[in-house]
Design an enzyme around this catalytic site. Structure first.
Site, PDB file in Angstrom:
ATOM      1  CG  HIS A  31     -14.101   3.388  -2.616  1.00  0.00           C
ATOM      2  ND1 HIS A  31     -12.824   2.995  -2.260  1.00  0.00           N
ATOM      3  CD2 HIS A  31     -14.914   2.998  -1.589  1.00  0.00           C
ATOM      4  CE1 HIS A  31     -12.869   2.386  -1.071  1.00  0.00           C
ATOM      5  NE2 HIS A  31     -14.121   2.383  -0.659  1.00  0.00           N
ATOM      6  CB  CYS A  70     -18.218  -0.416   0.381  1.00  0.00           C
ATOM      7  SG  CYS A  70     -17.246   1.052   0.820  1.00  0.00           S
ATOM      8  CG  ASP A  71     -17.921   1.174   6.119  1.00  0.00           C
ATOM      9  OD1 ASP A  71     -17.208   1.344   5.115  1.00  0.00           O
ATOM     10  OD2 ASP A  71     -17.529   1.418   7.273  1.00  0.00           O
ATOM     11  NE  ARG A 120      -3.447   2.562   2.468  1.00  0.00           N
ATOM     12  CZ  ARG A 120      -4.539   2.793   3.188  1.00  0.00           C
ATOM     13  NH1 ARG A 120      -5.084   1.824   3.896  1.00  0.00           N
ATOM     14  NH2 ARG A 120      -5.098   3.982   3.187  1.00  0.00           N
ATOM     15  CG  ASN A 151     -10.896  -1.826  -0.732  1.00  0.00           C
ATOM     16  OD1 ASN A 151     -12.013  -1.745  -1.218  1.00  0.00           O
ATOM     17  ND2 ASN A 151     -10.606  -1.348   0.466  1.00  0.00           N
ATOM     18  CE1 TYR A 179     -11.425   5.727  -0.353  1.00  0.00           C
ATOM     19  CE2 TYR A 179     -13.621   5.574   0.608  1.00  0.00           C
ATOM     20  CZ  TYR A 179     -12.268   5.277   0.643  1.00  0.00           C
ATOM     21  OH  TYR A 179     -11.750   4.552   1.686  1.00  0.00           O
TER      22      TYR A 179
END
Length: 445
Positions: free
Chosen positions: A195, A165-166, A90, A144, A244
């Site tokens: 997103h 997804c929350d 990441r 993801n 997002y």
């Protein structure tokens, strides 16, 4: 009922187990199998779960395993929450882009493309093992980039894979509460990709009350997304975007804020979680306390690049009931044939005109024993639809590139993303990511 959690050594796994411990429904989860190839992380999370279970009379049994097929055997539901390349990957997702003046974020922009390129082959392998070991299980995908990975897994398992997804649920709840309404009494109108979606309506007893919120500038700037995007922009587009979309609407602002910080989100989490796992290894008895403290710090710092330096995130915006609540809700709806309305990542079919039938989209669904079904047909205005079409084309190119190991398709995916500004830059991105991330290099050997 058995639940397999893949990525069982992940930091957020205790959120799921806490939700399971609170569940009193008949037919609840009685056996949790955690799979993770990282034995040290798996053991640490096992200590956290053991500490949580100590306060309950009949907690769900927990199994730790480094064998995928062991975790999948006899599973009724499979939660996929893997992170291919770990937090080290990441940080590279973020830094390679930032070094070129581009957005560095794990799911959005070039970072999301790099993450998808190395994750799709692993997720596809998981889907193949599910098909072989527990073909009747439902797969709930947290991994993801969620929409992209769900679509790749559906190529093997069909519609028994659902992405969650929350973010959309949190957005809808905040908007309803801002207007003084109980979120349970309001139906959300939301559509897009993971997103990359918009809250377009709030139905209360047959009347859309979202225009009431959009018309009131004071109310509009009193909750997270209103402060994030500003009243002027929300009134201009006539909807409330997923948080997002800040990275699309305010790209330069986001890049400047991230570059001006002392470290990226991934670098912060890598340092924080390394300290957490090390602390638990030294003192397993403190596992639960260490986890709770680390989680509070993590939640408070979420998307801090979008806020002023002295602005803290509201407590209401980080309260519990996030993705773990969504996951248990969909399990209950399927297991007990309990019709529930949710926002999920599912196969498009004809739901969103202008997108391929096989594309995974994030839309309102009704869920029962047969799984989720999108609620009616929806449409997006031209600008939103165009952005969704472009990003979905990139996602599908990423799937193709990773499964065929095609450098050309991978570079094309980078080049066509709206947050990458040239073909030359796309080539530099691909080479930079391949050089920095071993798991990505192995896909394109």
């Amino acid at each position: 009922m058995k639940l397999a959690i893949l990525g069982g050594g992940g930091f957020r796994v205790p959120l799921v187990y806490e939700a399971i411990l609170r569940d009193t429904d008949p037919g609840r989860v009685t056996h949790v199998s955690l799979y993770d190839p990282d034995a040290a992380r798996l053991e640490a999370i096992g200590h956290v779960l053991q500490g949580m279970a100590a306060d309950h009379d009949e907690p769900a049994a927990v199994e730790l395993t480094g064998e995928l097929d062991v975790a999948l055997t006899d599973a009724d539901f499979v939660f996929s929450a893997i992170r291919v390349g770990g937090l080290e990957g990441r940080t590279a997702d973020e830094r390679v882009a930032l070094d070129l003046g581009l957005l560095g974020q794990e799911t959005t922009g070039p970072g999301g493309v790099a993450y998808g390129l190395r994750t799709v082959p692993v997720a596809t392998h998981v889907a193949e093992r599910v098909a072989a070991v527990c073909p009747r299980a439902w797969v709930i995908n947290f991994t993801n980039p969620a929409g992209m990975v769900t679509e790749a897994m559906q190529r093997v398992l069909g519609e028994r894979v659902v992405g969650i997804c929350d973010s959309p649920l949190g957005l809808g709840r905040r908007a309803a509460r801002t207007l003084g309404h109980d979120p349970a009494s309001v139906r959300f109108d939301y559509a897009g990709l993971n997103h990359l979606g918009w809250l377009r309506g709030l139905d209360l007893d047959g009347r859309d009350v979202l225009p009431d919120l959009l018309a009131d500038r004071e109310l509009l700037t009193s909750f997270e997304e209103g402060r994030l995007f500003g009243a002027d922009w929300l009134q201009s587009i006539g909807a409330i975007p997923n948080e997002y979309l800040y990275y699309y609407y305010f790209t330069r602002d986001a890049v400047a804020a991230i570059k001006g910080d002392s470290g990226t989100r991934g670098e912060y989490l890598l340092e924080q979680q390394t300290a957490f796992y090390d602390a638990v290894a030294r003192d397993p008895g403190s596992a639960v306390a260490q986890w709770r403290r680390t989680r509070e710090e993590r939640d408070a710092s979420y998307m801090k690049e979008s806020r002023a330096e002295d602005e803290e995130r509201d407590a209401a915006d980080v309260e519990g009931g996030g993705y773990e609540g969504v996951a248990l809700d969909i399990m209950a709806a399927i297991r007990h044939d309990r019709r529930t309305r949710m926002i999920l990542n599912v196969r498009n079919g004809s739901t969103l005109p202008g997108l391929p039938a096989e594309a995974v989209v994030e839309v309102v669904c009704e869920v029962d024993a047969n799984g989720p079904r999108p609620v009616g047909g929806v449409s997006l205005p031209g600008a939103e639809l165009g952005l969704v079409q472009q990003v979905k084309a990139v996602e599908q190119l990423v799937i193709e590139a990773s499964l065929t190991r095609s450098r050309r398709a991978a570079v094309t995916a980078f080049a066509l993303h709206p947050l990458v500004d040239s073909v030359t830059t796309a080539r530099v991105l691909f080479d930079g990511y391949r050089d920095r991330i071993p798991t990505l290099a192995r896909v394109f050997e």
